[in-house]
Design a protein around this motif. Structure first.
Motif, short mmCIF file in Angstrom:
data_model
loop_
_atom_site.label_atom_id
_atom_site.label_comp_id
_atom_site.label_asym_id
_atom_site.label_seq_id
_atom_site.Cartn_x
_atom_site.Cartn_y
_atom_site.Cartn_z
N PHE A 153 0.93 -1.29 0.19
CA PHE A 153 -0.10 -0.12 -0.02
C PHE A 153 1.02 1.21 0.05
N PRO A 154 0.57 2.23 -0.95
CA PRO A 154 1.80 3.23 -1.19
C PRO A 154 1.14 4.41 -0.21
N ASP A 155 2.14 5.34 0.36
CA ASP A 155 1.95 6.23 1.42
C ASP A 155 1.03 7.32 0.90
N GLU A 156 0.95 7.44 -0.74
CA GLU A 156 0.26 8.67 -1.36
C GLU A 156 -1.14 8.23 -1.17
N LYS A 157 -1.45 6.98 -0.75
CA LYS A 157 -2.97 6.52 -0.64
C LYS A 157 -3.50 6.78 0.62
N ILE A 158 -2.56 7.10 1.82
CA ILE A 158 -3.29 7.38 3.01
C ILE A 158 -3.93 8.34 3.24
#
Ligand code: SF4
Length: 108
Positions: free
Chosen positions: A19-24
């Motif tokens: 899960f990429p940080d940009e999607k937090i």
């Protein structure tokens, strides 16, 4: 599930390891609402295949175990459920299985 006063999917938040940080998700100020716990959880049932990143969510009320802004929760939360209506097991059975799932937790 609100009617069960359950916070299993929010405490901690669990997402796939990639899960990429940009999607937090972010709040109205653009600040991330999840804080990385720096650990990986491995479900014993899927010990060879699944690795999960975990987060603490700022919106979770630690006292009640409830989301403090449930109506406005991010889409990723709205689109996550611990049960599938098409599954042959009842919702209660699926929920119980979800809550009872056992994990190994390691540092990242
Ligand atoms: S925003 Fe609410 S529903 Fe989403 S992870 Fe946080 S506490 Fe759970």
């Amino acid at each position: 599930m609100l009617d069960k006063k359950c916070s299993s999917c929010c405490s901690p938040v669990k997402v796939h390891r990639s899960f990429p940080d940009e999607k937090i998700p972010v709040d109205v100020n653009g600040e991330k609402i999840w804080t990385d716990r720096g650990e990986i959880m491995i479900p014993i049932k899927h010990i060879d295949t699944v690795r999960l990143r975990t987060f603490d969510c700022k919106k979770l009320d630690q006292q009640t175990g409830q989301c403090q802004d449930y109506e406005n929760r991010p889409d990723i939360c709205k689109n996550t459920s611990c049960f599938d209506e098409a599954h042959p097991s009842s919702i209660d059975e699926q929920h119980r299985e979800f809550v009872d799932e056992k994990f190994i937790t390691t540092k990242k």
